[in-house]
Design an enzyme around this catalytic site. Structure first.
Site, PDB file in Angstrom:
ATOM      1  N   ARG A   1     -11.423   2.829   9.924  1.00  0.00           N
ATOM      2  CA  ARG A   1     -11.096   1.437  10.264  1.00  0.00           C
ATOM      3  C   ARG A   1     -12.338   0.637  10.662  1.00  0.00           C
ATOM      4  O   ARG A   1     -12.278  -0.581  10.734  1.00  0.00           O
ATOM      5  CB  ARG A   1     -10.082   1.394  11.411  1.00  0.00           C
ATOM      6  CG  ARG A   1      -8.716   1.978  11.045  1.00  0.00           C
ATOM      7  CD  ARG A   1      -7.763   1.912  12.224  1.00  0.00           C
ATOM      8  NE  ARG A   1      -6.468   2.469  11.915  1.00  0.00           N
ATOM      9  CZ  ARG A   1      -5.441   1.793  11.379  1.00  0.00           C
ATOM     10  NH1 ARG A   1      -5.605   0.504  11.105  1.00  0.00           N
ATOM     11  NH2 ARG A   1      -4.295   2.377  11.138  1.00  0.00           N
TER      12      ARG A   1
ATOM     13  N   LYS B   1       0.820  -1.214   0.000  1.00  0.00           N
ATOM     14  CA  LYS B   1       0.000   0.000   0.000  1.00  0.00           C
ATOM     15  C   LYS B   1       0.852   1.262   0.000  1.00  0.00           C
ATOM     16  O   LYS B   1       0.541   2.240  -0.692  1.00  0.00           O
ATOM     17  CB  LYS B   1      -0.941  -0.017   1.209  1.00  0.00           C
ATOM     18  CG  LYS B   1      -1.944   1.112   1.232  1.00  0.00           C
ATOM     19  CD  LYS B   1      -2.936   0.928   2.360  1.00  0.00           C
ATOM     20  CE  LYS B   1      -2.254   0.877   3.710  1.00  0.00           C
ATOM     21  NZ  LYS B   1      -3.210   0.905   4.826  1.00  0.00           N
TER      22      LYS B   1
ATOM     23  N   ARG C   1      11.582 -11.904   5.733  1.00  0.00           N
ATOM     24  CA  ARG C   1      12.440 -10.785   6.140  1.00  0.00           C
ATOM     25  C   ARG C   1      13.277 -11.151   7.360  1.00  0.00           C
ATOM     26  O   ARG C   1      12.761 -11.654   8.359  1.00  0.00           O
ATOM     27  CB  ARG C   1      11.599  -9.539   6.454  1.00  0.00           C
ATOM     28  CG  ARG C   1      11.006  -8.889   5.238  1.00  0.00           C
ATOM     29  CD  ARG C   1      10.499  -7.493   5.540  1.00  0.00           C
ATOM     30  NE  ARG C   1       9.534  -7.451   6.627  1.00  0.00           N
ATOM     31  CZ  ARG C   1       8.636  -6.476   6.779  1.00  0.00           C
ATOM     32  NH1 ARG C   1       8.602  -5.475   5.917  1.00  0.00           N
ATOM     33  NH2 ARG C   1       7.789  -6.494   7.780  1.00  0.00           N
TER      34      ARG C   1
ATOM     35  N   ARG D   1      -2.003 -11.120  12.553  1.00  0.00           N
ATOM     36  CA  ARG D   1      -2.261  -9.761  12.055  1.00  0.00           C
ATOM     37  C   ARG D   1      -3.193  -9.783  10.837  1.00  0.00           C
ATOM     38  O   ARG D   1      -4.108  -8.968  10.728  1.00  0.00           O
ATOM     39  CB  ARG D   1      -0.937  -9.085  11.676  1.00  0.00           C
ATOM     40  CG  ARG D   1      -0.084  -8.687  12.861  1.00  0.00           C
ATOM     41  CD  ARG D   1       1.294  -8.237  12.391  1.00  0.00           C
ATOM     42  NE  ARG D   1       1.226  -7.052  11.547  1.00  0.00           N
ATOM     43  CZ  ARG D   1       2.227  -6.659  10.754  1.00  0.00           C
ATOM     44  NH1 ARG D   1       3.346  -7.385  10.678  1.00  0.00           N
ATOM     45  NH2 ARG D   1       2.102  -5.555  10.039  1.00  0.00           N
TER      46      ARG D   1
ATOM     47  N   ARG E   1      12.370 -10.348  13.341  1.00  0.00           N
ATOM     48  CA  ARG E   1      11.592  -9.563  14.288  1.00  0.00           C
ATOM     49  C   ARG E   1      10.300 -10.289  14.647  1.00  0.00           C
ATOM     50  O   ARG E   1       9.763 -11.063  13.847  1.00  0.00           O
ATOM     51  CB  ARG E   1      11.273  -8.184  13.698  1.00  0.00           C
ATOM     52  CG  ARG E   1      12.513  -7.325  13.446  1.00  0.00           C
ATOM     53  CD  ARG E   1      12.137  -5.983  12.857  1.00  0.00           C
ATOM     54  NE  ARG E   1      11.368  -6.103  11.633  1.00  0.00           N
ATOM     55  CZ  ARG E   1      11.054  -5.073  10.847  1.00  0.00           C
ATOM     56  NH1 ARG E   1      11.435  -3.853  11.187  1.00  0.00           N
ATOM     57  NH2 ARG E   1      10.347  -5.255   9.760  1.00  0.00           N
TER      58      ARG E   1
END
Length: 272
Positions: free
Chosen positions: A137, A63, A171, A215, A204
């Site tokens: 939201r 995004k 990542r 998430r 992470r």
């Protein structure tokens, strides 16, 4: 006397018949359309209205990348709800100070405060099309926003969750320098080791598979009613793809039917 009159009529020049027809045609033709200087001409009718748009997409959907390209190509102002919140708090507006009370207590900012805070900023933008990111939201926020502003389009980036999960969990970072590696397209020379120092890379917490899955699931549960709300209002347009380079050409073609592209100079002036 008749001879004199005959000579006058004979010797007096008359316009050619084709010229007479031409003059008559000019009288019958409608007047030409008015012209105007290049700099003063109004835009085409389809571009006569500024665009008020919202962009939505799950974390890792690209995004941010697509929003940046929209700003560059169309001169729209990109408005992050988080940035707008910080600006309102920094400027000590009534809505900003009210929001700060909840933030300092570790509580969620109520819908009515967030809507007022966002509206304070949007109402100041009168000469540019804008792209709102991160708000609304919830359906109550969307309803409250729609009561005050006419949103033209909601662009939804529809990227498969499995693609996002693979992208984010690939990542790894070097904690000392912040260097980021991606196992798919930018892997370290030695697996698990930083290219410069040779030190161990870490993943992470936000990039661990279980966290990413949670998430994405939370995003889906939260935004599904919101997408249904905008779909029922006829505002929702979804763009499907697995990466930004596939999705953005579709977004660009769509926006080109709403507002004209801008030059590089115009794009820089919007950023400033």
């Amino acid at each position: 006397m008749y001879l004199c009159l005959f000579l006058v009529l004979t010797l007096t020049p008359w316009p050619a018949w084709s010229h007479v027809q031409h003059y008559r045609a000019q009288e019958d033709d409608p007047p030409p359309a008015p012209t105007c200087p290049v700099d003063g001409c109004p835009p085409p009718k389809m571009f006569s209205k500024l665009l008020r748009a919202i962009i939505m997409g799950p974390p890792g959907s690209g995004k941010g990348t697509i929003s940046g390209r929209i700003v560059h190509d169309f001169g729209m102002k990109h408005l992050s709800s988080g940035d707008l919140l910080r600006i309102q708090i920094m400027n000590s507006t009534a809505a900003g100070l009210e929001a700060k009370k909840f933030i300092d207590q570790g509580a969620l900012v109520p819908d009515e405060v967030m809507v007022q805070l966002i509206l304070n900023e949007l109402r100041e933008i009168t000469n540019h099309s804008w792209l709102l990111d991160g708000f609304p939201r919830t359906v109550p926020q969307a309803e409250a926003l729609s009561d005050k502003l006419d949103i033209d389009v909601v662009m939804n980036l529809d990227v498969p969750f499995e693609t996002i999960k693979q992208r984010l969990t690939a990542r790894w970072v070097h904690p000392g320098s912040g260097r980021v590696y991606n196992l798919d397209w930018n892997p370290p020379q030695i697996p698990g080791k930083d290219d410069v120092t040779g030190e161990q890379l870490i993943q992470r917490d936000d990039d661990k598979p279980e966290t990413v899955t949670a998430r994405l699931r939370n995003y889906e549960n939260q935004t599904k009613p919101l997408l249904e709300f905008y779909s029922a209002a006829g505002k929702l347009v979804s763009f499907h793809g697995t990466e930004s380079n596939i999705i953005y050409p579709k977004v660009k073609d769509f926006l080109a039917t709403k507002i004209p592209p801008v030059t590089d100079d115009q794009s820089q002036s919007v950023k400033q």
